[in-house]
Design a protein around this motif. Structure first.
Motif, PDB file in Angstrom:
ATOM      1  N   TRP A 199       8.028  12.792   6.031  1.00 22.97           N
ATOM      2  CA  TRP A 199       7.336  13.882   5.379  1.00 22.97           C
ATOM      3  C   TRP A 199       6.757  15.310   5.969  1.00 22.97           C
ATOM      4  O   TRP A 199       6.066  16.019   5.694  1.00 22.97           O
ATOM      5  N   GLY A 200       6.968  15.194   7.281  1.00 16.82           N
ATOM      6  CA  GLY A 200       6.718  16.199   8.183  1.00 16.82           C
ATOM      7  C   GLY A 200       5.297  16.200   8.654  1.00 16.82           C
ATOM      8  O   GLY A 200       4.835  17.040   9.737  1.00 16.82           O
ATOM      9  N   GLU A 201       4.539  14.866   8.699  1.00 17.37           N
ATOM     10  CA  GLU A 201       3.402  14.775   9.364  1.00 17.37           C
ATOM     11  C   GLU A 201       3.318  14.624  10.533  1.00 17.37           C
ATOM     12  O   GLU A 201       4.079  13.644  11.021  1.00 17.37           O
ATOM     13  N   LYS A 202       2.488  15.189  11.419  1.00 19.07           N
ATOM     14  CA  LYS A 202       2.503  15.033  12.878  1.00 19.07           C
ATOM     15  C   LYS A 202       1.663  13.943  13.218  1.00 19.07           C
ATOM     16  O   LYS A 202       0.464  14.036  12.793  1.00 19.07           O
ATOM     17  N   ILE A 203       1.646  13.015  14.021  1.00 22.00           N
ATOM     18  CA  ILE A 203       0.567  12.125  14.313  1.00 22.00           C
ATOM     19  C   ILE A 203       0.692  11.768  15.857  1.00 22.00           C
ATOM     20  O   ILE A 203       1.582  11.275  16.480  1.00 22.00           O
ATOM     21  N   ARG A 204      -0.171  12.662  16.312  1.00 23.31           N
ATOM     22  CA  ARG A 204      -0.228  12.635  17.697  1.00 23.31           C
ATOM     23  C   ARG A 204      -0.780  11.432  18.445  1.00 23.31           C
ATOM     24  O   ARG A 204      -1.843  10.798  17.837  1.00 23.31           O
ATOM     25  N   SER A 205      -0.382  11.249  19.537  1.00 21.96           N
ATOM     26  CA  SER A 205      -0.888  10.037  20.407  1.00 21.96           C
ATOM     27  C   SER A 205      -0.757  10.349  22.083  1.00 21.96           C
ATOM     28  O   SER A 205      -0.131  10.994  22.416  1.00 21.96           O
ATOM     29  N   ARG A 206      -1.668   9.769  22.643  1.00 18.49           N
ATOM     30  CA  ARG A 206      -1.546   9.649  24.210  1.00 18.49           C
ATOM     31  C   ARG A 206      -0.338   8.969  24.570  1.00 18.49           C
ATOM     32  O   ARG A 206       0.245   9.397  25.513  1.00 18.49           O
ATOM     33  N   TYR A 207       0.028   7.924  23.924  1.00 17.22           N
ATOM     34  CA  TYR A 207       1.184   7.136  24.640  1.00 17.22           C
ATOM     35  C   TYR A 207       1.810   6.500  23.102  1.00 17.22           C
ATOM     36  O   TYR A 207       1.347   6.134  22.272  1.00 17.22           O
ATOM     37  N   THR A 208       3.191   6.557  23.321  1.00 18.34           N
ATOM     38  CA  THR A 208       3.981   5.962  22.157  1.00 18.34           C
ATOM     39  C   THR A 208       5.028   4.900  22.638  1.00 18.34           C
ATOM     40  O   THR A 208       5.575   5.020  23.678  1.00 18.34           O
ATOM     41  N   ILE A 209       5.155   3.684  21.807  1.00 15.16           N
ATOM     42  CA  ILE A 209       6.025   2.605  22.245  1.00 15.16           C
ATOM     43  C   ILE A 209       7.280   2.725  20.972  1.00 15.16           C
ATOM     44  O   ILE A 209       6.700   2.606  19.587  1.00 15.16           O
ATOM     45  N   LEU A 210       8.287   2.871  21.437  1.00 18.72           N
ATOM     46  CA  LEU A 210       9.548   2.748  20.426  1.00 18.72           C
ATOM     47  C   LEU A 210       9.915   1.189  20.339  1.00 18.72           C
ATOM     48  O   LEU A 210      10.233   0.600  21.354  1.00 18.72           O
ATOM     49  N   ALA A 211       9.593   0.483  19.167  1.00 16.07           N
ATOM     50  CA  ALA A 211      10.020  -0.793  19.001  1.00 16.07           C
ATOM     51  C   ALA A 211      10.400  -0.930  17.759  1.00 16.07           C
ATOM     52  O   ALA A 211       9.995  -1.891  16.985  1.00 16.07           O
ATOM     53  N   PRO A 212      11.517  -0.189  17.086  1.00 10.89           N
ATOM     54  CA  PRO A 212      11.785  -0.334  15.648  1.00 10.89           C
ATOM     55  C   PRO A 212      12.692  -1.449  15.468  1.00 10.89           C
ATOM     56  O   PRO A 212      13.055  -1.511  14.140  1.00 10.89           O
ATOM     57  N   GLY A 213      13.061  -2.407  16.067  1.00 17.03           N
ATOM     58  CA  GLY A 213      13.813  -3.535  15.846  1.00 17.03           C
ATOM     59  C   GLY A 213      15.570  -3.274  15.664  1.00 17.03           C
ATOM     60  O   GLY A 213      15.721  -1.897  15.878  1.00 17.03           O
ATOM     61  N   ARG A 214      16.254  -4.096  15.510  1.00 18.83           N
ATOM     62  CA  ARG A 214      17.796  -3.863  15.479  1.00 18.83           C
ATOM     63  C   ARG A 214      18.215  -2.605  14.607  1.00 18.83           C
ATOM     64  O   ARG A 214      19.193  -2.124  14.538  1.00 18.83           O
ATOM     65  N   VAL A 215      17.480  -2.850  13.500  1.00 19.76           N
ATOM     66  CA  VAL A 215      17.843  -1.949  12.158  1.00 19.76           C
ATOM     67  C   VAL A 215      17.532  -0.395  12.684  1.00 19.76           C
ATOM     68  O   VAL A 215      18.193   0.477  12.134  1.00 19.76           O
ATOM     69  N   GLY A 216      16.864  -0.301  13.593  1.00 23.51           N
ATOM     70  CA  GLY A 216      16.491   1.411  14.209  1.00 23.51           C
ATOM     71  C   GLY A 216      17.257   1.524  15.351  1.00 23.51           C
ATOM     72  O   GLY A 216      16.918   2.606  15.930  1.00 23.51           O
ATOM     73  N   ALA A 217      18.397   0.755  15.710  1.00 25.62           N
ATOM     74  CA  ALA A 217      19.017   1.188  16.906  1.00 25.62           C
ATOM     75  C   ALA A 217      19.719   2.363  16.787  1.00 25.62           C
ATOM     76  O   ALA A 217      19.696   3.188  17.752  1.00 25.62           O
ATOM     77  N   SER A 218      20.311   2.855  15.580  1.00 26.47           N
ATOM     78  CA  SER A 218      20.973   4.214  15.469  1.00 26.47           C
ATOM     79  C   SER A 218      20.141   5.281  15.535  1.00 26.47           C
ATOM     80  O   SER A 218      20.425   6.259  16.081  1.00 26.47           O
ATOM     81  N   TRP A 219      18.900   4.915  15.001  1.00 28.68           N
ATOM     82  CA  TRP A 219      17.890   5.999  15.023  1.00 28.68           C
ATOM     83  C   TRP A 219      17.473   6.185  16.544  1.00 28.68           C
ATOM     84  O   TRP A 219      17.297   7.348  17.148  1.00 28.68           O
ATOM     85  N   VAL A 220      17.233   5.250  17.098  1.00 29.59           N
ATOM     86  CA  VAL A 220      16.896   5.154  18.706  1.00 29.59           C
ATOM     87  C   VAL A 220      18.057   6.100  19.519  1.00 29.59           C
ATOM     88  O   VAL A 220      17.840   6.977  20.410  1.00 29.59           O
ATOM     89  N   GLU A 221      19.264   5.717  19.043  1.00 23.00           N
ATOM     90  CA  GLU A 221      20.320   6.466  19.692  1.00 23.00           C
ATOM     91  C   GLU A 221      20.484   8.022  19.531  1.00 23.00           C
ATOM     92  O   GLU A 221      20.883   8.692  20.367  1.00 23.00           O
ATOM     93  N   SER A 222      19.926   8.374  18.048  1.00 22.08           N
ATOM     94  CA  SER A 222      19.844   9.723  17.974  1.00 22.08           C
ATOM     95  C   SER A 222      18.810  10.712  18.672  1.00 22.08           C
ATOM     96  O   SER A 222      19.049  11.507  19.244  1.00 22.08           O
ATOM     97  N   LEU A 223      17.777   9.633  18.939  1.00 22.66           N
ATOM     98  CA  LEU A 223      16.814  10.385  19.858  1.00 22.66           C
ATOM     99  C   LEU A 223      17.108  10.530  21.455  1.00 22.66           C
ATOM    100  O   LEU A 223      16.759  11.422  21.878  1.00 22.66           O
ATOM    101  N   ILE A 224      17.875   9.478  21.893  1.00 24.89           N
ATOM    102  CA  ILE A 224      18.662   9.463  23.086  1.00 24.89           C
ATOM    103  C   ILE A 224      19.132  10.981  23.168  1.00 24.89           C
ATOM    104  O   ILE A 224      19.235  11.631  24.143  1.00 24.89           O
ATOM    105  N   GLU A 225      20.238  10.995  22.402  1.00 22.82           N
ATOM    106  CA  GLU A 225      21.079  12.327  22.230  1.00 22.82           C
ATOM    107  C   GLU A 225      20.283  13.571  22.082  1.00 22.82           C
ATOM    108  O   GLU A 225      20.554  14.545  22.922  1.00 22.82           O
ATOM    109  N   LYS A 226      19.327  13.369  21.112  1.00 23.83           N
ATOM    110  CA  LYS A 226      18.416  14.819  21.211  1.00 23.83           C
ATOM    111  C   LYS A 226      17.635  15.163  22.420  1.00 23.83           C
ATOM    112  O   LYS A 226      17.768  16.336  22.570  1.00 23.83           O
TER     113      LYS A 226
END
Length: 468
Positions: A199-226
């Motif tokens: 929805w465009g909401e920004k959630i700021r943090s000092r640290y972020t952990i990517l742990a989206p599970g197998r269903v999020g693999a393609s999303w992680v790949e898009s972040l890698i490319e971007k």
């Protein structure tokens, strides 16, 4: 400006939950975000409708507890099954992580029975496997059961909330907040400052952990490319879900509830393996954005007459085509097309004879399929010839260890594909090449089962604690 947290964890599966637990008491503001529902709300409508309704976010794959909530719920108590924790820490630490994950699950209601098998029976099984050029992997295991995991996850969430952890469910993260910065030596680096919701909401943090599970693999790949996050292609496992009479597997599942056999095929010398055995369980569908797959479940209190397991072929690609994820998707899409949007089912005897299974042949089969929403067909029309050869040869070798596994009446469901996506390159703190962005679990390509996913979540949390 949106909210601000010390740590934002994307994904509420084992990696995310164990990371949050490890961070409790070290940081005041911890947020766990997941696009799925709370565990008590997760329900597959196919159970009553008998057909997949293609939900936007599949309740089996998404939500609090992760995909493992609806799996067999078997915990493999070894650091080198479902990944290899010694890639991130020394062997002593790896084993201590396994014991710690086991302890936490027990504290939240996991049955305390441990399956380790009789020593003499294990020796005999190893000998029989070695005689045909295979190996049996000895593992201590615990079994939760798909119908008990919800209670454990609810207990887990309650403890986290009591320790101040916040949950934001039914919320899809679309992007990261990435800014340019300088490292200690003055070199230009990218720094993660949080996440952005759909929805465009920004959630700021000092640290972020990517742990989206197998269903999020393609999303992680898009972040890698971007963002140019350092990564490497991982192999994938392509194969079928095998369903046999429970009595066929009983002599082995009594020794080890989820027996692991590693087999090299004769023609191509490819690596094949059994995975995720569901004693007296059920074959189920896995719905992804672009295709349909299969998996298996078993329950503590609900039994079938069959036992099912995955039989997988390891696929690794080299130049010029290294993208194993796209290769696996292309196979899965073809299988879904041939199956008319449903998994393909075929009798082993029909596959060996080079003919498709018809609805009549499936009805006449001695093994009655537990997944009904399927299309009788020919798996060799969907899977590459080499993989089909590996499946046939591998199952025939396994039949010499477990007589009856390769019988004509054995049922095969396709496709069963285990995506490990792009593997994020991480430091000894589990930090990616983007500063303050950490990774854990299956979706980041760092694990392949519940215990290892949980352990990588713990390592990521400890990495943040060390860095802070």
């Amino acid at each position: 400006m949106g909210k601000a947290y010390d740590v934002v964890i994307v994904g509420a599966g084992p990696a995310g939950l164990f990371a949050a637990l490890e961070l409790c008491g070290k940081f005041d503001r911890i947020l766990v975000v997941d696009k799925g529902k709370d565990v008590g709300e997760r329900h597959c409508p196919m159970n009553s409708a008998l057909n997949c309704l293609n939900c936007k976010n599949c309740d089996i794959m998404c939500g609090l507890g992760g995909a493992g909530t609806f799996s067999d719920g078997t915990l493999n108590l070894r650091p080198d099954i479902g990944g290899d924790l010694t890639e991130f820490c020394d062997a002593e630490t790896a084993w201590s992580l396994v014991r710690y994950v086991d302890k936490i699950f027990l504290a939240h209601g996991m049955p305390d029975k441990i399956y380790r098998g009789d020593k003499d029976e294990i020796e005999n099984l190893k000998r029989r496997a070695a005689a045909v050029g295979a190996s049996f992997i000895e593992i201590e295991q615990r079994h939760i059961g798909s119908d008990r995991t919800k209670e454990i996850i609810e207990n887990f969430k309650r403890d986290l909330e009591q320790n101040g952890v916040e949950f934001m469910l039914k919320t899809c993260i679309s992007d990261l907040i990435i800014e340019d910065g300088k490292d200690e030596s003055g070199e230009s680096v990218k720094i993660c400052r949080g996440v952005i919701t759909e929805w465009g909401e920004k959630i700021r943090s000092r640290y972020t952990i990517l742990a989206p599970g197998r269903v999020g693999a393609s999303w992680v790949e898009s972040l890698i490319e971007k963002y140019g996050i350092k990564s490497q292609y991982a192999g994938i496992d392509v194969g079928v879900r095998v369903e046999v009479p429970a009595i066929t597997m009983d002599p082995v599942t009594k020794i080890n509830r989820d027996p692991k056999f590693h087999i090299r095929t004769d023609t191509y010398e490819d690596f094949t393996r059994t995975f995720c055995t569901n004693e007296r369980g059920f074959v189920v569908k896995e719905v992804y954005d672009e295709f349909i797959g299969v998996n298996g479940h078993s329950f503590k209190d609900k039994k079938s007459e069959n036992t099912n397991f995955a039989f997988l072929v390891r696929v690794e690609l080299t130049e010029p085509v290294e993208n194993t994820t796209e290769y696996g998707k292309s196979i899965a899409k073809l299988a879904t097309t041939i199956g008319g949007g449903k998994p393909i089912i075929q009798r082993m005897g029909d596959l060996k004879r080079g003919r498709r299974s018809t609805p009549e042949r499936i009805r006449r089969s001695l093994v009655k399929n537990t997944l009904k929403d399927v299309t009788p067909g020919d798996i060799s029309m969907a899977l590459p010839h080499r993989i089909v050869m590996d499946i046939v040869e591998g199952l025939e070798k396994l039949d010499k260890i477990i007589p009856g596994v390769a019988a004509d009446s054995t049922l095969l469901y396709a496709p069963e594909i285990k995506f490990y996506a792009m593997r994020l390159c991480v430091s000894d703190k589990m930090e990616t090449s983007v500063r303050n962005l950490f990774a854990a679990g299956d979706g980041a390509g760092l694990s392949r089962d519940i215990v290892n996913a949980a352990a990588t979540g713990i390592l990521a949390a400890r990495g943040i604690i060390r860095k802070s």
